[in-house]
Design an enzyme around this catalytic site. Structure first.
Site, PDB file in Angstrom:
ATOM      1  N   ASN A 165      35.690  38.630  17.383  1.00 10.59           N
ATOM      2  CA  ASN A 165      37.080  38.874  16.968  1.00 10.59           C
ATOM      3  C   ASN A 165      37.238  40.323  16.535  1.00 10.59           C
ATOM      4  O   ASN A 165      37.082  40.646  15.353  1.00 10.59           O
ATOM      5  CB  ASN A 165      37.461  37.931  15.830  1.00 10.59           C
ATOM      6  CG  ASN A 165      38.930  38.045  15.455  1.00 10.59           C
ATOM      7  OD1 ASN A 165      39.660  38.886  15.994  1.00 10.59           O
ATOM      8  ND2 ASN A 165      39.383  37.204  14.530  1.00 10.59           N
ATOM      9  N   GLY A 197      30.713  45.405  14.173  1.00 14.02           N
ATOM     10  CA  GLY A 197      31.727  44.362  14.229  1.00 14.02           C
ATOM     11  C   GLY A 197      31.238  42.955  14.476  1.00 14.02           C
ATOM     12  O   GLY A 197      32.033  42.078  14.838  1.00 14.02           O
ATOM     13  N   ASP A 240      30.462  39.106  13.900  1.00 16.13           N
ATOM     14  CA  ASP A 240      31.243  38.183  13.078  1.00 16.13           C
ATOM     15  C   ASP A 240      30.914  36.734  13.418  1.00 16.13           C
ATOM     16  O   ASP A 240      30.121  36.444  14.313  1.00 16.13           O
ATOM     17  CB  ASP A 240      32.739  38.454  13.230  1.00 16.13           C
ATOM     18  CG  ASP A 240      33.208  38.442  14.677  1.00 16.13           C
ATOM     19  OD1 ASP A 240      32.683  37.623  15.462  1.00 16.13           O
ATOM     20  OD2 ASP A 240      34.092  39.249  15.028  1.00 16.13           O
ATOM     21  N   ARG A 300      17.780  30.759   1.283  1.00 17.44           N
ATOM     22  CA  ARG A 300      16.674  31.726   1.263  1.00 17.44           C
ATOM     23  C   ARG A 300      16.935  32.635   0.067  1.00 17.44           C
ATOM     24  O   ARG A 300      18.036  33.172  -0.096  1.00 17.44           O
ATOM     25  CB  ARG A 300      16.631  32.505   2.577  1.00 17.44           C
ATOM     26  CG  ARG A 300      15.494  33.520   2.674  1.00 17.44           C
ATOM     27  CD  ARG A 300      15.960  34.899   2.288  1.00 17.44           C
ATOM     28  NE  ARG A 300      14.967  35.933   2.588  1.00 17.44           N
ATOM     29  CZ  ARG A 300      15.088  37.211   2.208  1.00 17.44           C
ATOM     30  NH1 ARG A 300      16.141  37.615   1.523  1.00 17.44           N
ATOM     31  NH2 ARG A 300      14.149  38.077   2.519  1.00 17.44           N
ATOM     32  N   ASP A 317      16.348  35.875  -2.096  1.00 17.91           N
ATOM     33  CA  ASP A 317      15.921  37.266  -1.983  1.00 17.91           C
ATOM     34  C   ASP A 317      15.215  37.726  -3.264  1.00 17.91           C
ATOM     35  O   ASP A 317      15.628  37.381  -4.374  1.00 17.91           O
ATOM     36  CB  ASP A 317      17.160  38.138  -1.713  1.00 17.91           C
ATOM     37  CG  ASP A 317      16.808  39.556  -1.336  1.00 17.91           C
ATOM     38  OD1 ASP A 317      16.104  39.742  -0.331  1.00 17.91           O
ATOM     39  OD2 ASP A 317      17.244  40.475  -2.050  1.00 17.91           O
ATOM     40  N   GLU A 354      11.591  34.458  -0.965  1.00 16.26           N
ATOM     41  CA  GLU A 354      11.014  35.679  -0.391  1.00 16.26           C
ATOM     42  C   GLU A 354       9.935  36.195  -1.351  1.00 16.26           C
ATOM     43  O   GLU A 354      10.233  36.818  -2.373  1.00 16.26           O
ATOM     44  CB  GLU A 354      12.080  36.766  -0.185  1.00 16.26           C
ATOM     45  CG  GLU A 354      11.494  38.000   0.492  1.00 16.26           C
ATOM     46  CD  GLU A 354      12.236  39.291   0.190  1.00 16.26           C
ATOM     47  OE1 GLU A 354      12.013  40.281   0.917  1.00 16.26           O
ATOM     48  OE2 GLU A 354      13.022  39.332  -0.778  1.00 16.26           O
ATOM     49  N   HIS A 383      14.497  41.686   9.579  1.00 21.53           N
ATOM     50  CA  HIS A 383      15.354  42.861   9.381  1.00 21.53           C
ATOM     51  C   HIS A 383      14.675  43.922   8.515  1.00 21.53           C
ATOM     52  O   HIS A 383      15.207  45.030   8.376  1.00 21.53           O
ATOM     53  CB  HIS A 383      16.677  42.438   8.751  1.00 21.53           C
ATOM     54  CG  HIS A 383      16.519  41.851   7.370  1.00 21.53           C
ATOM     55  ND1 HIS A 383      15.933  40.620   7.153  1.00 21.53           N
ATOM     56  CD2 HIS A 383      16.839  42.330   6.152  1.00 21.53           C
ATOM     57  CE1 HIS A 383      15.916  40.378   5.854  1.00 21.53           C
ATOM     58  NE2 HIS A 383      16.455  41.396   5.218  1.00 21.53           N
ATOM     59  N   ASP A 384      13.524  43.585   7.936  1.00 26.70           N
ATOM     60  CA  ASP A 384      12.809  44.526   7.062  1.00 26.70           C
ATOM     61  C   ASP A 384      11.613  45.184   7.744  1.00 26.70           C
ATOM     62  O   ASP A 384      10.939  46.006   7.120  1.00 26.70           O
ATOM     63  CB  ASP A 384      12.305  43.785   5.813  1.00 26.70           C
ATOM     64  CG  ASP A 384      13.428  43.428   4.847  1.00 26.70           C
ATOM     65  OD1 ASP A 384      14.385  44.214   4.745  1.00 26.70           O
ATOM     66  OD2 ASP A 384      13.345  42.364   4.213  1.00 26.70           O
ATOM     67  N   ASP A 417      13.690  49.767   9.640  1.00 27.64           N
ATOM     68  CA  ASP A 417      15.100  49.722   9.255  1.00 27.64           C
ATOM     69  C   ASP A 417      15.632  51.170   9.143  1.00 27.64           C
ATOM     70  O   ASP A 417      15.007  52.013   8.512  1.00 27.64           O
ATOM     71  CB  ASP A 417      15.192  49.001   7.904  1.00 27.64           C
ATOM     72  CG  ASP A 417      16.520  49.170   7.211  1.00 27.64           C
ATOM     73  OD1 ASP A 417      17.527  49.371   7.905  1.00 27.64           O
ATOM     74  OD2 ASP A 417      16.537  49.095   5.962  1.00 27.64           O
ATOM     75  N   ARG A 464      17.555  46.846  13.565  1.00 26.04           N
ATOM     76  CA  ARG A 464      18.803  46.083  13.428  1.00 26.04           C
ATOM     77  C   ARG A 464      19.806  46.452  14.521  1.00 26.04           C
ATOM     78  O   ARG A 464      21.016  46.521  14.292  1.00 26.04           O
ATOM     79  CB  ARG A 464      19.411  46.329  12.040  1.00 26.04           C
ATOM     80  CG  ARG A 464      18.471  45.963  10.900  1.00 26.04           C
ATOM     81  CD  ARG A 464      19.019  46.322   9.526  1.00 26.04           C
ATOM     82  NE  ARG A 464      18.067  45.972   8.468  1.00 26.04           N
ATOM     83  CZ  ARG A 464      18.287  46.142   7.168  1.00 26.04           C
ATOM     84  NH1 ARG A 464      19.455  46.659   6.763  1.00 26.04           N
ATOM     85  NH2 ARG A 464      17.388  45.796   6.272  1.00 26.04           N
TER      86      ARG A 464
END
Length: 587
Positions: A149, A172, A174, A326, A328, A357, A423-424, A468, A472
């Site tokens: 969107n 963007g 979503d 999860r 953090d 984590e 992502h880390d 990172d 990503r």
């Protein structure tokens, strides 16, 4: 025998209730120092003619690492209580090991010599959701998965995948995009999604929360999120959200109040402030995540903070029917908060999954009163060092995995969260120097190991990227740009994992390692299923001989469904075999 290396404690991974009737007991000894171990055990209240009565059963050698051998036995005490010790044998000596020390023969005049498991109480049994054992997770970084969107795009949104991401890039992604791509996940075989944070926050990663009760508008609204969860559930996919309860974001309203009103703020005790006024240089004078001033640490011992966060945790379960949290930076939050967190969320949904984590030994959080599992980074690092980086040889890798396996109780291992990338961390294909066959081997090991594996979005189609923010990147949706061979490899592994219980939660035993060829062979067993996996992590073909006779067994290559007829096989460089071993039926 080296007495100093012999270790047992009647707690944690060494003695625990596996279920409401069964005890698991482990012993650790010096590697290659002991030939056999027997468990001496009995009910503490059974005596005859002034002597305590005990039985004796052999223990199984369940594995070895660089320093130690591990011994294991499962048993069901008829009255759910036990006193026990160990009888150790080498070529020349017999030694009895008890809580009070070492003896030449087993004492019978008092049970106080022996280790004690006082009573197997049902409420003390580690009880994680059973569905997790059958789940293959897929981690989605919502900002980078799919843009469904464009009207929701934040200012300065870049065209999808047009450039490499920076720490401040927006593309963007979503909820609508995720909904549109759920069939892709079903095709792959995924039945669990782990979302990184989705709550209102200024950054692209959303770990700097502004409002824990609101969806970030770039992703959509609550109605869209509810539709996403319902669509996932209809397709048999569980949903886990990311809770950042260690710290808030800089623009979290209570912290803004402290910035404005200082020591007179009603929220000053919501944070760990050393003195006023607040300052960020050279380092913050308030506790933060690391030394990041935009992430002030929450005081979870404060009753108001605790209640606020527990309300957050229960709200998203109650109103949207999510299946897991999860947590953090979970190790920096007090244990009492997590105990109350567990009670609160389990009261609403008893089979919700609680994942912490924690990057180090996490036993203090895995005693049944806090988490169901942790992100098993020792597993991750072991796999990366062996398959991707070549920092360790086969025997060292086996030692690492056996150590990881014996670090926790079996019922903890069965739901442990096993990841290769996230992502880390840099993309696994990048860490493998873009050698796809190495990535295939890593996936083969991950998806044949017990626990709950997780695939980081795009790893299955060969996304690359360094640390990172380069790990990503936007998901690639043009099929001609995807590595469909790698996709098919992961898809087949997931299918086999669903078909064979031994791959999902079977016992794990190293069969052999060879540092010259750099290969490892291991066995997964569950009830009547036995699967042998051989991984050739070397540049040369491997001539591998099956270490048992084929005369009374049927051995099937699960990848090709072909039956083996020869005792020796050739495994290509960075290749593997998954072999189903079945006893031949008697005529």
């Amino acid at each position: 025998m080296l007495k100093e290396a012999i270790y047992h404690r009647p707690k944690d991974a060494f003695a625990y209730a596996y279920d409401e009737r069964t005890l698991h007991i482990r012993l650790r000894t010096k590697k290659d120092d002991v030939d056999a171990v027997f468990l001496l055990f009995g009910d503490p209240y059974v005596w005859e003619d002034g002597a305590w009565q005990f039985d004796k059963q052999p223990m199984q050698k369940s594995g070895c690492d660089a320093l130690f051998d591990y011994w294991f036995i499962a048993m069901q005490p008829p009255y759910r209580r036990l006193r026990y010790g160990f009888e150790l044998h080498d070529e020349e000596n017999v030694l009895v090991y008890t809580e009070k020390g070492f003896y030449d023969k087993a004492p019978t005049d008092d049970t106080a010599y022996y280790f004690c498991f006082p009573f197997l109480n049902r409420i003390d049994v580690f009880d994680a959701p059973s569905w997790v054992k059958d789940t293959v997770w897929y981690q989605i970084f919502p900002e980078r998965f799919a843009n469904g969107n464009p009207k929701l795009n934040p200012p300065h949104t870049l065209p999808w995948g047009s450039v490499d991401p920076t720490t401040t890039s927006f593309f963007g992604g979503d909820f609508e995009g995720i909904i549109e791509r759920l069939d892709y996940l079903v095709e792959l075989g995924i039945n669990g999604i782990y979302f990184t944070p989705i709550f209102k926050a200024p950054s692209n990663h959303k770990y700097d929360t502004i409002d824990y009760f609101e969806i970030d508008p770039q992703f959509g609204d609550k109605q869209t999120f509810k539709r996403l969860v319902e669509a996932c559930h209809e397709k048999g996919i569980r949903v886990m959200l990311d809770a950042v309860f260690n710290h808030s974001g800089y623009y979290f309203a209570p912290f803004q109040d402290v910035l404005k009103n200082g020591e007179s703020s009603r929220y000053k005790d919501w944070f760990h402030i050393r003195h006023f006024p607040l300052q960020t240089e050279p380092i913050p004078n308030y506790d933060t995540f690391a030394f990041v001033p935009e992430m002030p640490k929450l005081n979870t011992e404060n009753p108001e903070v605790k209640q606020y966060l527990l309300d957050v945790a229960t709200y998203w379960i109650r109103e949207f029917d999510i299946d897991g949290w999860r947590l953090d930076v979970a190790n920096e939050v007090d244990h009492q908060f997590w105990r109350e967190f567990r009670q609160a969320v389990k009261a609403i949904k008893p089979d919700v999954y609680i994942l912490g984590e924690i990057w180090h030994d996490a036993m203090p959080w895995l005693r049944g009163d806090q988490f169901d599992a942790v992100m098993n980074y020792p597993f991750t690092n072991g796999a990366l060092n062996y398959f991707a980086k070549g920092h360790v040889c086969a025997s060292e890798f086996a030692n690492t995995i056996v150590h990881v396996w014996h670090n926790y109780p079996q019922n903890v291992n069965e739901v442990a969260f096993h990841l290769l990338g996230s992502h880390d961390t840099p993309r696994i294909l990048t860490q493998c120097d873009e050698q796809k066959e190495k990535v295939k081997l890593m996936f083969t090991f991950q998806l044949s190991f017990s626990g709950s594996p997780c695939i980081y979005y795009g790893d299955e189609i060969g996304l690359t990227g360094g640390q990172d923010p380069l790990c990503r990147k936007c998901m690639v949706w043009e099929k001609e740009k995807q590595d469909r061979d790698l996709f098919a490899h992961v898809q087949t592994l997931i299918s086999l994992r669903k078909q064979y219980r031994a791959l999902r939660f079977g016992e794990f035993h190293v069969l052999e390692t060879n540092d010259e060829t750099n290969h490892i062979a291991y066995v997964k067993t569950y009830d009547d299923e036995t699967i042998v996996c051989v991984l050739n992590n070397g540049e040369a073909p491997l001539e591998w001989t099956v270490p048992f006779s084929l005369a009374d067994k049927t051995v099937t290559n699960l990848w090709t469904n072909e039956q083996m007829t020869e005792q020796t096989m050739t495994i290509e460089p960075y290749g593997f075999r998954m072999l189903l071993v079945q006893a031949t039926s008697a005529e």
